[in-house]
Design an enzyme around this catalytic site. Structure first.
Site, mmCIF file in Angstrom:
data_model
loop_
_atom_site.group_PDB
_atom_site.id
_atom_site.type_symbol
_atom_site.label_atom_id
_atom_site.label_comp_id
_atom_site.label_asym_id
_atom_site.label_seq_id
_atom_site.Cartn_x
_atom_site.Cartn_y
_atom_site.Cartn_z
ATOM 1 N N HIS A 17 0.779 -1.209 0.037
ATOM 2 C CA HIS A 17 0.024 0.154 -0.100
ATOM 3 C C HIS A 17 0.769 1.071 -0.075
ATOM 4 O O HIS A 17 0.653 1.973 -0.870
ATOM 5 C CB HIS A 17 -1.009 -0.090 1.198
ATOM 6 N N LYS A 41 -17.630 -7.836 8.164
ATOM 7 C CA LYS A 41 -16.359 -8.418 7.858
ATOM 8 C C LYS A 41 -15.787 -8.398 9.478
ATOM 9 O O LYS A 41 -15.816 -7.465 10.013
ATOM 10 C CB LYS A 41 -15.439 -7.256 6.927
ATOM 11 N N ARG A 90 -1.887 -6.380 -8.399
ATOM 12 C CA ARG A 90 -0.675 -7.402 -8.274
ATOM 13 C C ARG A 90 -0.823 -8.251 -9.309
ATOM 14 O O ARG A 90 0.453 -8.779 -9.558
ATOM 15 C CB ARG A 90 -0.758 -7.827 -6.880
ATOM 16 N N SER A 127 -2.335 -8.146 2.935
ATOM 17 C CA SER A 127 -2.735 -8.026 4.244
ATOM 18 C C SER A 127 -3.078 -9.342 4.760
ATOM 19 O O SER A 127 -2.830 -9.665 5.793
ATOM 20 C CB SER A 127 -4.058 -7.060 4.434
HETATM 21 P P1 ADP Z 1 -9.790 -4.473 -0.092
HETATM 22 O O1 ADP Z 1 -10.235 -4.987 1.360
HETATM 23 O O2 ADP Z 1 -10.417 -3.533 -0.941
HETATM 24 O O3 ADP Z 1 -8.985 -5.641 -0.782
HETATM 25 P P2 ADP Z 1 -6.929 -3.787 0.759
HETATM 26 O O4 ADP Z 1 -6.633 -3.062 2.065
HETATM 27 O O5 ADP Z 1 -6.520 -5.207 0.868
HETATM 28 O O6 ADP Z 1 -8.390 -3.646 0.498
HETATM 29 O O7 ADP Z 1 -6.104 -3.126 -0.470
HETATM 30 C C1 ADP Z 1 -6.499 -1.879 -0.807
HETATM 31 C C2 ADP Z 1 -5.865 -1.694 -2.228
HETATM 32 O O8 ADP Z 1 -4.440 -1.627 -2.107
HETATM 33 C C3 ADP Z 1 -6.226 -2.638 -3.448
HETATM 34 O O9 ADP Z 1 -6.329 -1.775 -4.626
HETATM 35 C C4 ADP Z 1 -5.141 -3.716 -3.630
HETATM 36 O O10 ADP Z 1 -4.935 -4.053 -4.908
HETATM 37 C C5 ADP Z 1 -3.917 -2.782 -3.184
HETATM 38 N N1 ADP Z 1 -2.910 -3.486 -2.769
HETATM 39 C C6 ADP Z 1 -2.796 -4.390 -1.863
HETATM 40 N N2 ADP Z 1 -1.660 -4.817 -1.397
HETATM 41 C C7 ADP Z 1 -0.804 -4.582 -2.610
HETATM 42 C C8 ADP Z 1 0.476 -4.743 -3.127
HETATM 43 N N3 ADP Z 1 1.392 -5.397 -2.356
HETATM 44 N N4 ADP Z 1 0.960 -3.994 -3.886
HETATM 45 C C9 ADP Z 1 0.165 -3.050 -4.839
HETATM 46 N N5 ADP Z 1 -1.260 -2.758 -4.391
HETATM 47 C C10 ADP Z 1 -1.712 -3.562 -3.655
#
Ligand code: ADP
Length: 154
Positions: A17, A41, A90, A127
């Site tokens: 992120h 959730k 990703r 995450s």
């Molecule tokens: P969600 O619950 O919407 O999946 P996340 O917090 O997991 O939310 O992710 C938010 C955003 O960050 C999404 O667009 C996700 O694709 C992006 N993201 C998560 N991990 C990475 C990463 N390692 N590299 C690039 N983008 C990421």
């Protein structure tokens, strides 16, 4: 003012992120990291913790704000006057999932989604994997910003 929101759960925020936010910094005047609250959730970290991790990570960056929201992301965009949604990609699975959401959002509101490709060195971070490693007492320090590592070591 070009304002984008970066919506997500951030349970917890990871270096993936952070990479996307840092690289999007030049594209926008302000980036609002928006933690979506979904009452159905279950989260590992509380909302207060997730907010604090992000605040600490971007404490010195005036362009980055942190907020929470409930309901549709496009409604929240309108509320805070954001014209863009920022998302990270990703892999093909992210792309397929994000494509339908972005097209729906644009259809309903005209709001554009801007995608940035993950950097090669953070592409594998999610995450959910961080949560698994943490639950089993593994070392997450190479996957998350210092604010998260510090908290988990306390
Ligand atoms: P969600 O619950 O919407 O999946 P996340 O917090 O997991 O939310 O992710 C938010 C955003 O960050 C999404 O667009 C996700 O694709 C992006 N993201 C998560 N991990 C990475 C990463 N390692 N590299 C690039 N983008 C990421």
């Amino acid at each position: 003012m070009k304002r984008a929101i970066f919506p997500g759960s951030f349970d917890p925020i990871t270096l993936g992120h952070v990479d996307i936010i840092n690289r999007a910094m030049d594209l926008f005047d302000e980036i609002v990291i928006a933690i979506g609250i979904n009452n159905d959730k279950k989260y590992l970290f509380s909302l207060e913790q997730r907010l604090q991790f992000i605040k600490d990570t971007f404490a010195t960056n005036k362009k980055v704000k942190v907020q929470t929201y409930e309901g549709l992301t496009i409604n929240y965009c309108k509320e805070i006057d954001a014209d863009y949604i920022l998302r990270g990609l990703r892999n093909p699975a992210d792309f397929e999932f994000e494509k339908a959401i972005a097209q729906t959002n644009r259809n309903l509101s005209g709001i554009e989604t801007v995608f940035l490709l993950t950097s090669a060195n953070t592409a594998f971070i999610s995450s959910s994997i961080v949560r698994d490693v943490y639950r089993h007492n593994g070392d997450i320090s190479s996957l998350v910003p210092d604010s998260v590592t510090k908290f988990t070591l306390e």
